[in-house]
Design an enzyme around this catalytic site. Structure first.
Site, PDB file in Angstrom:
ATOM      1  N   PRO A 145     101.569 -63.112  -6.292  1.00 31.15           N
ATOM      2  CA  PRO A 145     101.115 -63.342  -4.912  1.00 31.15           C
ATOM      3  C   PRO A 145      99.634 -63.031  -4.800  1.00 31.15           C
ATOM      4  O   PRO A 145      99.174 -61.984  -5.240  1.00 31.15           O
ATOM      5  CB  PRO A 145     101.960 -62.346  -4.109  1.00 31.15           C
ATOM      6  CG  PRO A 145     102.280 -61.241  -5.075  1.00 31.15           C
ATOM      7  CD  PRO A 145     102.410 -61.907  -6.415  1.00 31.15           C
ATOM      8  N   VAL A 147      96.284 -63.472  -1.945  1.00 25.91           N
ATOM      9  CA  VAL A 147      95.756 -63.897  -0.658  1.00 25.91           C
ATOM     10  C   VAL A 147      94.785 -65.042  -0.875  1.00 25.91           C
ATOM     11  O   VAL A 147      93.809 -64.913  -1.602  1.00 25.91           O
ATOM     12  CB  VAL A 147      95.056 -62.724   0.065  1.00 25.91           C
ATOM     13  CG1 VAL A 147      94.405 -63.208   1.347  1.00 25.91           C
ATOM     14  CG2 VAL A 147      96.044 -61.603   0.342  1.00 25.91           C
ATOM     15  N   CYS A 228      99.268 -53.401  -2.305  1.00 25.55           N
ATOM     16  CA  CYS A 228      97.946 -53.653  -1.757  1.00 25.55           C
ATOM     17  C   CYS A 228      97.177 -52.346  -1.584  1.00 25.55           C
ATOM     18  O   CYS A 228      97.641 -51.435  -0.888  1.00 25.55           O
ATOM     19  CB  CYS A 228      98.041 -54.376  -0.421  1.00 25.55           C
ATOM     20  SG  CYS A 228      96.433 -54.757   0.313  1.00 25.55           S
ATOM     21  N   LYS A 270     107.171 -55.275  -5.328  1.00 21.07           N
ATOM     22  CA  LYS A 270     106.004 -55.259  -6.215  1.00 21.07           C
ATOM     23  C   LYS A 270     105.251 -53.961  -5.978  1.00 21.07           C
ATOM     24  O   LYS A 270     104.811 -53.685  -4.864  1.00 21.07           O
ATOM     25  CB  LYS A 270     105.093 -56.453  -5.946  1.00 21.07           C
ATOM     26  CG  LYS A 270     103.965 -56.591  -6.963  1.00 21.07           C
ATOM     27  CD  LYS A 270     103.206 -57.896  -6.774  1.00 21.07           C
ATOM     28  CE  LYS A 270     102.201 -58.115  -7.908  1.00 21.07           C
ATOM     29  NZ  LYS A 270     101.153 -57.110  -7.954  1.00 21.07           N
ATOM     30  N   HIS A 298     102.642 -53.589 -11.265  1.00 24.72           N
ATOM     31  CA  HIS A 298     101.231 -53.759 -11.605  1.00 24.72           C
ATOM     32  C   HIS A 298     100.784 -52.453 -12.265  1.00 24.72           C
ATOM     33  O   HIS A 298     100.768 -51.406 -11.623  1.00 24.72           O
ATOM     34  CB  HIS A 298     100.413 -54.040 -10.340  1.00 24.72           C
ATOM     35  CG  HIS A 298      98.970 -54.304 -10.619  1.00 24.72           C
ATOM     36  ND1 HIS A 298      98.084 -54.708  -9.647  1.00 24.72           N
ATOM     37  CD2 HIS A 298      98.245 -54.240 -11.766  1.00 24.72           C
ATOM     38  CE1 HIS A 298      96.892 -54.878 -10.167  1.00 24.72           C
ATOM     39  NE2 HIS A 298      96.967 -54.592 -11.450  1.00 24.72           N
ATOM     40  N   GLY A 344      99.341 -57.506 -15.212  1.00 27.26           N
ATOM     41  CA  GLY A 344      98.101 -56.906 -15.682  1.00 27.26           C
ATOM     42  C   GLY A 344      97.859 -57.162 -17.153  1.00 27.26           C
ATOM     43  O   GLY A 344      98.790 -57.325 -17.944  1.00 27.26           O
ATOM     44  N   ALA A 367      97.913 -63.158 -12.428  1.00 27.42           N
ATOM     45  CA  ALA A 367      97.095 -63.433 -11.238  1.00 27.42           C
ATOM     46  C   ALA A 367      95.725 -63.953 -11.656  1.00 27.42           C
ATOM     47  O   ALA A 367      95.460 -65.147 -11.592  1.00 27.42           O
ATOM     48  CB  ALA A 367      96.970 -62.174 -10.372  1.00 27.42           C
TER      49      ALA A 367
END
Length: 629
Positions: A145, A147, A228, A270, A298, A344, A367
């Site tokens: 995911p 943004v 986040c 997550k 992560h 990661g 990501a």
């Protein structure tokens, strides 16, 4: 045995194949895969002709998973036998638990309340009845995911190149439930956009369940953002700040329990690492017990863990490598039937296979690297050899469509050059027009960065005002790269780009400089809490607050704003009063966007705020990175 589907094929042929394939499928996951194949072909039903190459690539990737066992392809008799054995095992455990309870009562030690008795409908991994009724989607190669990054058009591009599972960008549960306009703006999907995970942030169990129910018929799982690290997550009390203490972790478990009981799709989480690997393992076990069906880790620390310099700085949570040794320890400590994903330390295709071997996890979530190369999963997913990092890729001619790309590369499975990928992304953006211009520019800039810099087109790309202008810039780069037009280096343009890059670097350091000034001020004032001024004025204003400030004489607005909301951008909230107070963040407000030292956060609906967190990040996709989720 599932029949083979040969190409070229029309929609009518695919429909007939789906009908026959349904007779041979054993699991719901296989049925869903067949349904997605049919949905992908249905778009071209009207033409009656052969399916286009883009559709064929997508169907081939789905068939590779179906034939390769990625959906759990087994004989029906085996499935039935396994289910019977599992049911017998569950009944045996329940009988044993009942005997223990009787012994406890007889000895006066009191009742023993089992997890099943406390919450009979919660999932406890893939072995629970509810989880078994809703099989997990494939999750070997996963788009993270992001943004402004994992929007529909980019998801569809990644699916063409081997992404088994895709996450939506982060969505705010409170606004998603209460604001239909927000819901329409952030939630975009398509019948072929499966399997899909809807990614929410929030801190209220009821709101999270309500948000999940709005999307559960259009996705395969709902995920809770617990990673986040941004300051907006602190002010909204979500993301990694829900891992900060035992009270908040208990709240997270309450959310998982409520969602597992109230939704008909699995619940994922997550997370980031806690202080010690033992603490992280304990938290993952709590999530599993509460009903989570999958956890993505992560392998970096959240912002509030700043005492150890090896864990990175408070402003950059991707300093250094991810701690994959801890991810491996988490995987080893959990039952093998409970899926763990690693996020990661992926820079190129080889890292995917290497990280799988190192950690033993069930899947790899990517990501940053997939933003640069959306085809990063392709060689792994299709059984080919992984290309080396930064391998040069060339085509014999400029591609203008997916068909020409496939013609130039042969089967379409070979790694594509970055100009070709950028062109294909623009096709997806045109097909799924919900994509914003800022997002289109961002993706093209990431995918074709080297070409844009080499041909001195980066500045033009950043200043593009329409998607058509972006496409023309990509076409120019293609013409240069494939020898259709001769490129002539412009020294003056190089100097302008150098000056622009230096100016951008200075401007982007404003927030960091602001934070450093506030820490120095706290030291000068003798405060033990050096973050005092960074916490003061951090809560976002409400719409009523903004109206009250606007009602003041102009000379009094700035002092009032500094006193109440000093860390938030006044221009962002008050710069466009004609559109109505409430932090619309219109272009006529703050023009500095990501270079602004102050926070760009949407106003709360009321002074009391919204359950589940209503503050939102500035929509500029250049904020995105792994450290946002």
């Amino acid at each position: 045995m599932i029949p083979r589907l040969t190409f070229p094929a029309s929609y009518k042929a695919v429909k007939a194949w789906c009908k026959e394939a349904k007779k041979s499928t054993c699991t719901e996951a296989e049925n869903e895969c067949v349904n997605v194949v049919k949905a992908a072909a249905r778009e071209h039903k009207a033409s009656g002709a052969e399916l286009p190459s883009a559709c064929v690539d997508q169907i081939r990737a789905l068939l590779a998973r179906l034939e390769g066992g990625g959906t759990g392809n087994r004989k029906k008799s085996t499935v039935v036998d396994e289910r019977k054995a599992e049911k017998k095992k569950i009944n045996s455990k329940e009988n044993s638990a009942e005997k223990v309870k009787k012994r406890k009562r007889a000895s006066g030690e009191g009742d023993v309340v089992s997890v099943a008795a406390a919450a009979p409908s919660m999932r406890t991994g893939r072995t629970s009845v509810s989880a078994r009724a809703t099989p997990l989607p494939p999750h070997r190669h996963v788009l993270a995911p992001m943004v402004g990054g994992s929007e529909l058009a980019f998801r569809m591009l990644c699916r063409r190149y081997g992404a088994d599972l895709c996450y939506s960008p982060m969505m705010y549960s409170g606004k998603f439930v209460e604001d239909a306009a927000y819901r329409q703006a952030v939630w975009h999907t398509h019948p072929a956009d499966r399997p899909l995970v809807a990614h929410f942030c929030g801190n209220d169990p009821t709101t999270m369940v309500a948000a999940g129910r709005l999307v559960q018929d259009a996705c395969d799982a709902v995920d809770i953002n617990l990673g986040c690290p941004q300051r907006v997550a602190h002010s909204g009390h979500f993301g990694s700040y829900l891992m900060q203490n035992a009270k908040d972790r208990a709240l997270v478990c309450d959310m998982v329990k409520a969602m597992a009981a109230g939704l008909k799709v699995p619940v994922f989480c997550k997370i980031r690492l806690l202080e010690t690997v033992e603490a992280t393992i304990a938290f993952v076990k709590q999530l599993r017990a509460a009903g989570a069906s999958l956890v993505a880790v992560h392998g970096r620390y959240p912002t509030w863990l700043t005492s150890d310099s090896s864990r990175g700085s408070a402003t950059n949570r991707r300093d250094g490598a991810a701690h994959l040794d801890q991810v491996a320890a988490i995987r080893a400590a959990l039952p093998p039937d409970f899926p763990i994903l690693s996020n990661g330390n992926v820079r190129c295709p080889e890292d995917i296979s290497a990280n799988l071997r190192l950690t033993g996890v069930d899947g790899i979530m990517v990501a940053e690297a997939i933003l640069d190369d959306p085809s990063i999963f392709s060689s792994v997913a299709l059984g080919g050899k992984s290309p080396p990092c930064k391998r040069p890729r060339t085509l014999s001619k400029a591609p203008h469509s997916t068909a020409s790309i496939e013609k130039a590369t042969g089967s379409g499975a070979a790694p594509l050059d970055k100009i070709a990928l950028a062109t294909e992304y623009l096709e997806c953006a045109e097909k799924y027009p919900s994509t914003t211009l800022a997002t289109v520019v961002f993706h093209v800039r990431r995918i074709a960065r080297d070409a844009m810099n080499s041909y001195q087109l980066m500045d033009s790309l950043n200043r593009a005002s329409t998607v058509e202008e972006v496409r023309s810039i990509v076409d120019r780069a293609a013409a240069y790269q494939y020898g259709q037009t001769r490129f002539e280096h412009d020294p003056r343009q190089q100097e302008r780009e150098r000056e622009a890059a230096e100016r951008k670097k200075r401007e982007e350091g404003k927030r960091k400089a602001y934070e450093q000034r506030m820490v120095r001020k706290a030291k000068r004032d003798g405060r033990e809490d050096l973050q005092f001024y960074l916490r003061t004025g951090l809560a976002p204003p409400s719409r009523d607050d903004i109206k009250a400030v606007l009602a003041l004489p102009e000379a009094e607005r700035m002092p009032a704003w500094r006193q109440g909301f000093g860390q938030h951008c006044m221009a962002y909230h008050l710069g466009a009063p004609a559109s109505g107070a409430g932090g619309a963040g219109q272009a006529s407000g703050c023009t500095r966007e990501r270079t602004c030292a102050f926070l760009h956060v949407d106003a709360l609906a009321s002074a009391a705020g919204e359950a589940g967190g209503s503050a939102t990040l500035d929509g500029d996709p250049t904020w995105l990175s792994e450290n946002q989720s």
